[in-house]
Design an enzyme around this catalytic site. Structure first.
Site, short mmCIF file in Angstrom:
data_model
loop_
_atom_site.label_atom_id
_atom_site.label_comp_id
_atom_site.label_asym_id
_atom_site.label_seq_id
_atom_site.Cartn_x
_atom_site.Cartn_y
_atom_site.Cartn_z
N ASP A 67 0.39 -1.45 -0.10
CA ASP A 67 0.55 -0.08 -0.34
C ASP A 67 0.83 1.21 -0.19
O ASP A 67 1.99 1.51 -0.17
CB ASP A 67 -0.52 -0.09 0.77
CG ASP A 67 -0.49 0.15 2.66
OD1 ASP A 67 0.88 -0.66 2.71
OD2 ASP A 67 -0.82 -0.69 3.57
N ASN A 136 -7.66 -2.46 14.04
CA ASN A 136 -9.20 -3.23 14.33
C ASN A 136 -8.85 -4.12 13.81
O ASN A 136 -9.87 -4.85 12.73
CB ASN A 136 -9.45 -2.14 13.16
CG ASN A 136 -9.20 -1.33 12.46
OD1 ASN A 136 -7.59 -2.01 12.20
ND2 ASN A 136 -9.45 -0.26 11.48
N HIS A 138 -7.38 -4.58 10.33
CA HIS A 138 -6.95 -4.42 8.64
C HIS A 138 -5.65 -4.96 8.35
O HIS A 138 -4.65 -5.00 9.60
CB HIS A 138 -7.05 -2.92 8.29
CG HIS A 138 -5.64 -1.84 8.77
ND1 HIS A 138 -5.46 -0.42 9.77
CD2 HIS A 138 -4.89 -1.61 8.47
CE1 HIS A 138 -5.21 -0.67 10.20
NE2 HIS A 138 -3.91 -0.73 9.32
N GLU A 143 -10.16 -2.12 5.51
CA GLU A 143 -10.16 -1.70 6.48
C GLU A 143 -11.85 -2.31 6.65
O GLU A 143 -12.66 -2.91 5.78
CB GLU A 143 -11.14 0.31 6.10
CG GLU A 143 -9.64 0.80 6.45
CD GLU A 143 -8.62 1.58 7.33
OE1 GLU A 143 -9.06 0.60 8.64
OE2 GLU A 143 -8.64 2.41 7.77
C1 GLP Z 1 -0.67 0.47 8.18
C2 GLP Z 1 -0.31 -0.89 7.36
C3 GLP Z 1 -0.28 -2.19 7.88
C4 GLP Z 1 -0.09 -2.79 9.18
C5 GLP Z 1 -0.26 -1.30 10.25
C6 GLP Z 1 -0.15 -1.72 11.83
O1 GLP Z 1 -2.15 0.36 8.02
N1 GLP Z 1 -1.18 0.12 6.51
O2 GLP Z 1 0.21 -2.75 5.80
O3 GLP Z 1 -0.30 -3.53 9.54
O4 GLP Z 1 0.15 -0.31 9.49
O5 GLP Z 1 1.16 -0.85 12.28
P1 GLP Z 1 1.72 -1.27 13.04
O6 GLP Z 1 3.04 -2.78 12.57
O7 GLP Z 1 3.47 -0.90 13.37
O8 GLP Z 1 1.28 -1.44 14.19
#
Ligand code: GLP
Length: 241
Positions: A67, A136, A138, A143
Site C-alpha cells: 500500500d 482494528n 485491517h 479497512e
Molecule cells: C498500517 C499499514 C499496515 C500495518 C498496520 C499496523 O496501517 N498499512 O500494513 O499492518 O499499519 O502497523 P504496526 O505494525 O505499526 O502496528
C-alpha cells in the site's frame, strides 16, 4: 492457520527473517510481498544482517508492497516508498527497478490500481506475503467494511487507523485520509502468508482473526480461507487466541 508462539519481538523478527531468507536461498527469483508499519522493521533488520554477514543475495528478487498513502510522493518521509528504502532496500542488493510500491501521486487512480493488480498477476503472485495487522483487524489498508474488496483500490482510512498512524506524523492532521491498497485478491494469491503481531494492542484483532467468523468487519479473518498462513506472534498478541 499455523500459530508460532514467540517469546518477544526479537524472536518474531528472527523467525520471520529466517523463513524469508530460506525462501530467497531456495528460489533466488522469489517474489516477496512486503509490508510497512513498525512490526516488520525488525524482520528487515535481520534480513539486512543476513545480507551483510551471510551473503544473502537479493539481486534477483522482486518485491511488491501492499500500500501507499494517497497524496504522498516517494520522497515524503512518511511515504511507504521512503519507508521501504530507508528500512530495507537501501541496505541490501535488491535492484530498485524490481521493487513495486503503489504510486501515491497518480492522477488516474483506477488505471494505477488495475495496473498494479496486473503486475502482481504477471509475476505469478507472491511467494511469501509478509503482513502486519491493524488494531482494528485491517490488513494492508483494507479497512473494516461491508464486503471484502477484491482488487487494489483507493480507500478512505477510518478514524482509528488515522489515530494509530498519527505517531509517525507531526500531528494527526497531517495523516493522509486516503490510501491505495492492494486488495484481498492479490494478497491471497500469495503461496505463503506470514502475519506478524506483537504486543497487547493486537490481541483483540488476532483473537477474532483466528476464532471469529469470516467477516469483512474484521478484514484479517479472510485469512482463514487461505491454505498456508503462518501467524508469528508473542504471548501478548496471542492472549485471546
Ligand atoms: C498500517 C499499514 C499496515 C500495518 C498496520 C499496523 O496501517 N498499512 O500494513 O499492518 O499499519 O502497523 P504496526 O505494525 O505499526 O502496528
Amino acid at each position: 492457520m499455523q500459530i508460532r508462539y514467540s517469546v518477544d519481538y526479537a524472536d518474531i523478527s528472527r523467525k520471520a527473517a529466517l523463513i524469508i531468507a530460506a525462501q530467497v536461498q531456495i528460489k533466488p527469483h522469489s517474489v516477496l510481498g512486503l509490508a510497512t508499519g513498525s512490526t516488520p522493521i525488525g524482520t528487515y533488520k535481520e534480513l539486512i544482517r543476513f545480507h551483510h554477514e551471510e551473503d544473502l543475495d537479493f539481486s534477483k528478487v522482486k518485491s511488491v508492497n501492499l500500500d501507499e498513502y494517497y497524496g504522498l510522493g516517494p520522497d515524503h518521509e512518511q511515504s511507504y516508498h521512503y519507508f521501504m528504502r530507508q528500512n530495507f532496500f537501501d541496505h541490501i542488493n535488491i535492484h530498485l527497478e524490481n521493487t513495486h510500491v503503489p504510486d501515491g501521486l497518480t492522477a488516474d487512480v483506477s488505471k494505477t490500481c488495475a495496473e498494479y493488480d496486473a503486475m502482481v498477476a504477471s509475476l505469478g503472485g507472491t511467494d511469501i506475503q509478509l503482513l502486519g495487522i491493524g488494531d482494528n483487524g485491517h490488513i494492508a489498508f483494507n479497512e473494516p467494511h461491508s464486503f471484502f474488496f477484491a482488487n487494489t483500490h483507493l480507500v478512505d482510512l477510518n478514524e482509528e487507523t488515522i489515530k494509530a498512524n498519527a505517531r509517525f506524523f507531526a500531528s494527526e492532521n497531517e495523516v493522509p485520509r486516503q490510501a491505495i491498497t492492494m486488495g484481498m485478491r492479490s494478497i491471497l494469491s500469495a503461496k505463503l502468508i506470514l502475519l506478524l503481531a506483537s504486543g497487547p494492542k493486537k490481541a483483540a484483532a488476532i483473537g477474532q482473526m483466528i476464532h471469529g467468523p469470516v467477516d469483512p468487519q474484521l478484514p484479517a479473518s479472510i485469512l482463514q480461507l487461505h491454505p498456508n498462513v503462518m501467524v508469528i506472534a508473542d504471548r501478548e498478541a496471542l492472549a485471546l487466541a
